[in-house]
Design a protein around this motif. Structure first.
Motif, PDB file in Angstrom:
ATOM      1  N   LEU A  42       0.859  -1.067  -0.292  1.00 16.07           N
ATOM      2  CA  LEU A  42      -0.293  -0.161   0.368  1.00 16.07           C
ATOM      3  C   LEU A  42       0.826   0.965   0.277  1.00 16.07           C
ATOM      4  O   LEU A  42       0.509   2.888  -0.065  1.00 16.07           O
ATOM      5  CB  LEU A  42      -1.208   0.054   1.173  1.00 16.07           C
ATOM      6  CG  LEU A  42      -1.898  -1.180   1.106  1.00 16.07           C
ATOM      7  CD1 LEU A  42      -2.714  -0.951   2.462  1.00 16.07           C
ATOM      8  CD2 LEU A  42      -2.987  -1.231   0.137  1.00 16.07           C
ATOM      9  N   ASP A  43       2.513   1.219   0.191  1.00 19.75           N
ATOM     10  CA  ASP A  43       3.005   2.299  -0.377  1.00 19.75           C
ATOM     11  C   ASP A  43       3.938   2.395  -0.934  1.00 19.75           C
ATOM     12  O   ASP A  43       5.084   2.838  -0.898  1.00 19.75           O
ATOM     13  CB  ASP A  43       3.886   1.990   1.601  1.00 19.75           C
ATOM     14  CG  ASP A  43       4.769   3.350   1.901  1.00 19.75           C
ATOM     15  OD1 ASP A  43       4.493   4.764   1.585  1.00 19.75           O
ATOM     16  OD2 ASP A  43       5.942   3.253   2.602  1.00 19.75           O
ATOM     17  N   VAL A  55       5.077   3.912  -3.820  1.00 21.00           N
ATOM     18  CA  VAL A  55       4.526   5.560  -4.099  1.00 21.00           C
ATOM     19  C   VAL A  55       6.284   6.392  -4.237  1.00 21.00           C
ATOM     20  O   VAL A  55       6.337   6.456  -2.964  1.00 21.00           O
ATOM     21  CB  VAL A  55       3.276   6.165  -4.155  1.00 21.00           C
ATOM     22  CG1 VAL A  55       3.359   7.414  -4.285  1.00 21.00           C
ATOM     23  CG2 VAL A  55       2.237   5.135  -3.777  1.00 21.00           C
ATOM     24  N   ARG A 104       5.200   9.201   0.053  1.00 23.26           N
ATOM     25  CA  ARG A 104       4.345  10.434   1.383  1.00 23.26           C
ATOM     26  C   ARG A 104       3.706  10.152   2.075  1.00 23.26           C
ATOM     27  O   ARG A 104       3.512  10.220   2.802  1.00 23.26           O
ATOM     28  CB  ARG A 104       2.975   9.562   0.193  1.00 23.26           C
ATOM     29  CG  ARG A 104       2.865   9.398  -1.053  1.00 23.26           C
ATOM     30  CD  ARG A 104       2.762  10.992  -2.154  1.00 23.26           C
ATOM     31  NE  ARG A 104       2.828  10.706  -3.356  1.00 23.26           N
ATOM     32  CZ  ARG A 104       2.794  11.973  -4.354  1.00 23.26           C
ATOM     33  NH1 ARG A 104       2.401  12.478  -3.885  1.00 23.26           N
ATOM     34  NH2 ARG A 104       2.838  11.407  -5.088  1.00 23.26           N
ATOM     35  N   PHE A 140      -0.048   7.896   4.535  1.00 25.05           N
ATOM     36  CA  PHE A 140      -0.447   7.580   3.030  1.00 25.05           C
ATOM     37  C   PHE A 140      -1.042   6.410   3.302  1.00 25.05           C
ATOM     38  O   PHE A 140      -1.885   5.754   2.789  1.00 25.05           O
ATOM     39  CB  PHE A 140       0.668   7.714   2.793  1.00 25.05           C
ATOM     40  CG  PHE A 140       0.289   7.748   0.708  1.00 25.05           C
ATOM     41  CD1 PHE A 140      -0.663   8.182  -0.142  1.00 25.05           C
ATOM     42  CD2 PHE A 140       1.180   6.641   0.142  1.00 25.05           C
ATOM     43  CE1 PHE A 140      -1.198   7.812  -1.228  1.00 25.05           C
ATOM     44  CE2 PHE A 140       0.385   6.076  -1.042  1.00 25.05           C
ATOM     45  CZ  PHE A 140      -0.255   6.040  -1.117  1.00 25.05           C
ATOM     46  N   VAL A 141       0.031   5.735   4.063  1.00 26.90           N
ATOM     47  CA  VAL A 141      -0.336   4.485   4.206  1.00 26.90           C
ATOM     48  C   VAL A 141      -1.059   3.668   4.794  1.00 26.90           C
ATOM     49  O   VAL A 141      -3.240   3.176   4.277  1.00 26.90           O
ATOM     50  CB  VAL A 141       0.795   2.708   4.864  1.00 26.90           C
ATOM     51  CG1 VAL A 141       0.413   1.586   5.173  1.00 26.90           C
ATOM     52  CG2 VAL A 141       1.985   3.052   3.819  1.00 26.90           C
ATOM     53  N   ARG A 142      -1.732   4.685   6.289  1.00 27.35           N
ATOM     54  CA  ARG A 142      -2.833   4.098   6.557  1.00 27.35           C
ATOM     55  C   ARG A 142      -4.436   4.674   6.190  1.00 27.35           C
ATOM     56  O   ARG A 142      -5.025   4.120   6.181  1.00 27.35           O
ATOM     57  CB  ARG A 142      -2.670   4.643   8.876  1.00 27.35           C
ATOM     58  CG  ARG A 142      -2.105   4.109   8.939  1.00 27.35           C
ATOM     59  CD  ARG A 142      -1.886   5.089  10.995  1.00 27.35           C
ATOM     60  NE  ARG A 142      -1.314   6.731  10.487  1.00 27.35           N
ATOM     61  CZ  ARG A 142      -0.636   6.508  10.539  1.00 27.35           C
ATOM     62  NH1 ARG A 142       0.600   6.249  10.596  1.00 27.35           N
ATOM     63  NH2 ARG A 142      -0.153   8.123  10.672  1.00 27.35           N
ATOM     64  N   ASP A 143      -3.789   5.700   5.583  1.00 27.67           N
ATOM     65  CA  ASP A 143      -5.013   6.480   4.207  1.00 27.67           C
ATOM     66  C   ASP A 143      -5.572   5.255   3.624  1.00 27.67           C
ATOM     67  O   ASP A 143      -6.687   5.094   3.095  1.00 27.67           O
ATOM     68  CB  ASP A 143      -4.738   7.800   3.461  1.00 27.67           C
ATOM     69  CG  ASP A 143      -4.583   8.911   5.265  1.00 27.67           C
ATOM     70  OD1 ASP A 143      -5.004   8.643   5.900  1.00 27.67           O
ATOM     71  OD2 ASP A 143      -3.837   9.533   5.036  1.00 27.67           O
ATOM     72  N   ASN A 144      -4.546   4.447   3.252  1.00 26.11           N
ATOM     73  CA  ASN A 144      -4.899   3.624   2.046  1.00 26.11           C
ATOM     74  C   ASN A 144      -5.375   2.167   2.103  1.00 26.11           C
ATOM     75  O   ASN A 144      -6.249   2.040   1.866  1.00 26.11           O
ATOM     76  CB  ASN A 144      -3.447   3.740   0.907  1.00 26.11           C
ATOM     77  CG  ASN A 144      -2.956   4.319  -0.021  1.00 26.11           C
ATOM     78  OD1 ASN A 144      -3.480   5.277  -0.472  1.00 26.11           O
ATOM     79  ND2 ASN A 144      -1.470   3.686  -0.648  1.00 26.11           N
ATOM     80  N   GLY A 156      -9.134   3.365   3.691  1.00 24.41           N
ATOM     81  CA  GLY A 156     -10.123   3.665   1.836  1.00 24.41           C
ATOM     82  C   GLY A 156      -9.970   2.008   1.375  1.00 24.41           C
ATOM     83  O   GLY A 156     -11.604   1.753   1.150  1.00 24.41           O
ATOM     84  N   VAL A 157      -9.550   0.832   1.887  1.00 21.85           N
ATOM     85  CA  VAL A 157     -10.012  -0.453   1.263  1.00 21.85           C
ATOM     86  C   VAL A 157     -10.351  -1.323   3.135  1.00 21.85           C
ATOM     87  O   VAL A 157     -11.266  -2.286   1.848  1.00 21.85           O
ATOM     88  CB  VAL A 157      -9.022  -0.960   0.818  1.00 21.85           C
ATOM     89  CG1 VAL A 157      -7.928  -0.321  -0.239  1.00 21.85           C
ATOM     90  CG2 VAL A 157      -7.378  -1.441   2.297  1.00 21.85           C
TER      91      VAL A 157
END
Length: 184
Positions: free
Chosen positions: A46-47, A49, A53, A57-61, A64-65
């Motif tokens: 999930l990271d 990128v 970021r 960013f990982v926790r946000d992803n 989201g899923v």
């Protein structure tokens, strides 16, 4: 059921070289053989990128899923991840609201961790070896690990299968058909 009821989250946490990814696969295989509904969410995936970021960013992803996973209940979720501190553990817990959230710290002697990282990163070159060996050193100097984990499992001097079975047992996960993957 609303939210994450019926979903159990087990974070495999530990130093680089402790076996987080390897044991997440082994636990997954044992659950598969027992026909237990489960998922592995590797936060590294999930990271991926560039440029990086940050950990939020990982926790946000993940946040989201997460609803896609909670729609499949009952479900056991395995997350291999190095947790930096108590706040990060709490943030991770908040990203995956679940009926049950446990952190298993995987351990091995520092010499074993360093050897595993050196072998694993041989093809990656000196940069990655040095970087991960530095993380091993920093991890072993931490004083907050008892506040992060719910239980501890040693990963040295035993087979991966033995360690995975202990993780499942210590998590209190039963291998019966009530969590059958046929429900997915």
């Amino acid at each position: 059921m609303t939210g994450g009821e019926g979903v159990e989250v087990l974070v495999l946490h530990g130093s680089p070289g402790s076996g987080k990814t390897t044991l997440s696969r082994s636990v997954s295989e044992i659950l598969r053989r027992a026909d237990v509904a489960h998922a592995v969410i590797d936060l590294d995936d999930l990271d991926r990128v560039y440029p990086h970021r940050g950990r939020a960013f990982v926790r946000d992803n993940l946040r989201g899923v997460w609803p896609n996973y909670t729609a499949k209940r009952p479900l056991k979720v395995i997350i291999p991840s190095l947790i930096a501190n108590e706040q990060e553990r709490d943030d991770l817990r908040a990203a995956v609201p679940a009926a049950r959230f446990l952190v298993c710290e995987l351990t091995a002697p520092e010499a074993v961790l360093r050897h595993r990282v050196t072998e694993r990163e041989a093809a990656g070159g000196e940069y990655w070896q040095t970087r991960l060996l530095n993380f091993v050193d920093m991890y072993n100097r931490r004083t907050d690990l008892t506040q992060i984990r719910d239980f501890l499992v040693a990963t040295n001097a035993r087979s991966t299968e033995e360690a995975a079975k202990e993780i499942i047992d210590r998590a209190g996960w039963t291998l019966d058909s009530h969590s059958s993957s046929s429900q997915l």
